[in-house]
Design an enzyme around this catalytic site. Structure first.
Site, PDB file in Angstrom:
ATOM      1  N   LYS A 153      40.383  68.067  16.244  1.00  0.00           N
ATOM      2  CA  LYS A 153      40.591  67.374  14.958  1.00  0.00           C
ATOM      3  C   LYS A 153      39.232  67.203  14.299  1.00  0.00           C
ATOM      4  O   LYS A 153      38.231  67.002  14.984  1.00  0.00           O
ATOM      5  CB  LYS A 153      41.219  65.986  15.214  1.00  0.00           C
ATOM      6  CG  LYS A 153      42.585  66.043  15.896  1.00  0.00           C
ATOM      7  CD  LYS A 153      43.673  66.472  14.942  1.00  0.00           C
ATOM      8  CE  LYS A 153      45.018  66.571  15.652  1.00  0.00           C
ATOM      9  NZ  LYS A 153      46.095  66.960  14.787  1.00  0.00           N
ATOM     10  N   LYS A 180      44.523  73.184  22.092  1.00  0.00           N
ATOM     11  CA  LYS A 180      45.659  73.641  21.283  1.00  0.00           C
ATOM     12  C   LYS A 180      45.218  73.769  19.823  1.00  0.00           C
ATOM     13  O   LYS A 180      44.587  72.874  19.268  1.00  0.00           O
ATOM     14  CB  LYS A 180      46.792  72.606  21.383  1.00  0.00           C
ATOM     15  CG  LYS A 180      47.949  72.875  20.445  1.00  0.00           C
ATOM     16  CD  LYS A 180      48.975  71.748  20.474  1.00  0.00           C
ATOM     17  CE  LYS A 180      49.984  71.930  19.374  1.00  0.00           C
ATOM     18  NZ  LYS A 180      49.376  71.782  18.013  1.00  0.00           N
ATOM     19  N   ASP A 182      45.809  73.555  15.877  1.00  0.00           N
ATOM     20  CA  ASP A 182      46.714  72.732  15.096  1.00  0.00           C
ATOM     21  C   ASP A 182      47.738  73.630  14.406  1.00  0.00           C
ATOM     22  O   ASP A 182      47.503  74.834  14.231  1.00  0.00           O
ATOM     23  CB  ASP A 182      45.959  71.865  14.078  1.00  0.00           C
ATOM     24  CG  ASP A 182      46.412  70.407  14.223  1.00  0.00           C
ATOM     25  OD1 ASP A 182      45.599  69.484  14.078  1.00  0.00           O
ATOM     26  OD2 ASP A 182      47.610  70.210  14.520  1.00  0.00           O
ATOM     27  N   GLU A 183      48.843  73.008  13.957  1.00  0.00           N
ATOM     28  CA  GLU A 183      49.964  73.824  13.450  1.00  0.00           C
ATOM     29  C   GLU A 183      49.600  74.607  12.189  1.00  0.00           C
ATOM     30  O   GLU A 183      50.219  75.623  11.905  1.00  0.00           O
ATOM     31  CB  GLU A 183      51.196  72.946  13.175  1.00  0.00           C
ATOM     32  CG  GLU A 183      51.050  71.932  12.077  1.00  0.00           C
ATOM     33  CD  GLU A 183      50.297  70.677  12.515  1.00  0.00           C
ATOM     34  OE1 GLU A 183      49.980  70.573  13.714  1.00  0.00           O
ATOM     35  OE2 GLU A 183      50.031  69.834  11.644  1.00  0.00           O
ATOM     36  N   HIS A 273      55.462  74.941  18.592  1.00  0.00           N
ATOM     37  CA  HIS A 273      55.267  73.795  17.706  1.00  0.00           C
ATOM     38  C   HIS A 273      56.439  73.747  16.731  1.00  0.00           C
ATOM     39  O   HIS A 273      56.855  74.795  16.229  1.00  0.00           O
ATOM     40  CB  HIS A 273      53.940  73.939  16.959  1.00  0.00           C
ATOM     41  CG  HIS A 273      53.468  72.646  16.370  1.00  0.00           C
ATOM     42  ND1 HIS A 273      54.115  72.018  15.339  1.00  0.00           N
ATOM     43  CD2 HIS A 273      52.426  71.850  16.696  1.00  0.00           C
ATOM     44  CE1 HIS A 273      53.489  70.899  15.045  1.00  0.00           C
ATOM     45  NE2 HIS A 273      52.474  70.747  15.841  1.00  0.00           N
ATOM     46  N   LYS A 313      53.299  58.457  16.276  1.00  0.00           N
ATOM     47  CA  LYS A 313      53.250  58.305  14.814  1.00  0.00           C
ATOM     48  C   LYS A 313      54.396  59.006  14.081  1.00  0.00           C
ATOM     49  O   LYS A 313      54.518  58.903  12.860  1.00  0.00           O
ATOM     50  CB  LYS A 313      51.922  58.861  14.287  1.00  0.00           C
ATOM     51  CG  LYS A 313      51.811  60.374  14.400  1.00  0.00           C
ATOM     52  CD  LYS A 313      50.444  60.891  13.967  1.00  0.00           C
ATOM     53  CE  LYS A 313      50.401  62.405  14.007  1.00  0.00           C
ATOM     54  NZ  LYS A 313      49.075  62.958  13.797  1.00  0.00           N
TER      55      LYS A 313
END
Ligand code: CAP
Ligand code: MG
Length: 434
Positions: A153, A180, A182-183, A273, A313
């Site tokens: 991130k 991983k 991110d999408e 994902h 979240k």
């Protein structure tokens, strides 16, 4: 029955589904002026062989192909379809009927396909996961889970080299199994796919040598077309990874089945994902349930799939998440009224659930308790890289949490002897992000 219509032919409360029928559980709201029975007839008719009016000629075989809406309880109904209606081994071929036009019918204000019970002969026409739960032992050589993962991130912004050398290296050094993508990280100008794969492979080898642990990456192969998708999967394979990641909803079911066939060919595992799923899973009255999406993904053969956390979240009820987790991990599950149908999986391998989204060390024990197993994938992105002492310390805090859980030691007590965990608890405590 209305003039020139034949919907009521598709409603039969006396119909007893054959063992080889495919049975769908729908939730529906009939539109004004349409009775529940008329709505049920339309659902069964438009999703199998019918249309809005009577027809002049009908094939002889038609009575054998008709769907039957045979059961209703409040605003839930069940429809049985002869298996012959659908092309074996094709999720797209199935969805075009029970998940096709009917969502747009004027006769219903809302329609949701809640679950589908697939008969053994239909299940056998799919390959299922290459590894599934076995990935824990066969890829990571671990006695038990979880498989740990961290997403660099912020989601986007690092160059391919920074992604690998700065962030992935720290994550792997801190003890995490997988880095991983991110999408929404694919092949951007500032982080080219090919450069990211090569850089990650180089850093993976270094981290494996230094830690003595097996390190993996979930590189996102989501691509503009199937040819490019196949090229990206091959590139990940050629660089020695055992996994690749696919945004299965955004890519579509044909891409997911193509990827699964390649995963079997290359003996690789797929991290699936589910980004965009909430567009049709979230509204309890309309769309397709997350439980059914997970069932379709296990048939297609992804090895692990995000299914929600209940306490992170992103939305998702604990009851539905647990029902989904049990359905993807078990050989056979029973019906839960209005939520899940009975399903016998035959020889299709169990698929690993992925818990992710707003997690941090303070929440992981609650996740393991909700899932009632650590045979899962735990992804902690912001909850690792937001650590006050940096990414490697954040990774160590996650690993310390898992150690504490396996030893049944309270986190606060364990934190006394582990500074990284202590700092994580100081920053986030046990809060559940909104
Ligand atoms: C989590 C994540 C995942 C979500 C997807 C994100 O990051 O990378 O994509 O978990 O949702 O982009 O939000 P954090 P779900 O760990 O920093 O929250 O798992 O519900 O499909
Ligand atoms: Mg993400």
């Amino acid at each position: 029955m209305r003039k020139n219509e034949w919907y009521s032919d598709f409603v039969d409360a006396k119909y007893i589904p054959k063992n080889d029928d495919i049975v769908c559980l729908f939730r529906f709201n009939a539109a004004d002026g349409i009775s529940k029975t008329e709505a049920m007839g339309r659902i069964a008719s438009e999703s199998s062989v019918g249309t809005w009016t009577t027809l002049a000629t009908l094939p002889k075989v038609l009575p054998k192909l008709k769907a039957h809406s045979f059961w209703r309880n409040r605003d839930f109904c069940k429809v049985a379809y002869p298996r012959i209606l659908f092309e074996p081994g094709s999720i797209t071929g199935f969805l075009a009927g029970p998940a096709g036009n009917i969502f747009g019918m004027k006769a219903v204000d809302n329609l949701r396909l809640v679950d589908v019970a697939f008969p053994r002969e239909y299940v056998k026409s799919f390959r299922g996961p290459t590894f599934g739960v076995d990935a824990i032992k066969r890829i990571f050589k671990k006695k038990s889970g979880p498989i740990t993962a961290v997403v660099p991130k912020p989601k986007l912004g690092y160059t391919a080299r920074e992604h690998a050398e700065k962030v992935a290296y720290a994550i792997w050094r801190g003890g995490i199994d997988c880095v991983k993508d991110d999408e929404n990280l694919t092949n951007q100008t500032f982080n080219r796919f090919s450069e990211r794969v090569k850089s990650l492979a180089r850093v993976r080898d270094k981290a494996e040598k230094e830690t003595g642990e097996i390190k993996e990456a979930f590189v996102n192969v989501t691509a503009p077309d199937l040819r490019e998708l196949e090229k990206r999967i091959k590139m990940v394979y050629d660089n020695g990874f055992r996994y690749f990641m696919l945004d299965v909803v955004i890519s579509g079911f044909t891409a997911a089945q193509t990827a699964s066939n390649m995963a079997h060919d290359y003996n690789m595992a797929i991290h699936a994902h589910r980004a965009m799923h909430a567009m049709f899973t979230r509204n309890e009255k309309h769309g397709i349930s997350m439980l059914l999406l997970a069932k379709l993904m296990r048939l297609i053969g992804v090895d692990q799939l995000h299914i929600g956390t209940a306490i992170g979240k992103l939305e998702g009820s604990k009851k539905a998440i647990v029902a989904t987790k049990d359905m993807i991990l078990s050989k056979e599950v029973n019906e839960i009224p209005m939520l899940r149908l009975h399903q016998d999986w035959g020889s299709i391998k169990p698929m690993l659930p992925v818990a992710s989204g707003g997690l941090h060390p303070g929440l992981l024990p609650q996740i393991f308790d909700i899932y009632k197993t650590t045979d899962m994938v735990a992804q902690v992105g912001g909850g690792t890289q937001g650590h006050p002492m940096g990414t490697e310390a954040g990774a160590r805090a996650v690993m310390q949490t898992i150690d504490a859980y396996h030893q049944n030691i309270d986190l606060r007590e364990y934190a006394e002897g582990h500074s990284e965990l202590k700092e994580a608890l100081k920053k986030w405590g046990f809060r559940r992000p909104k």
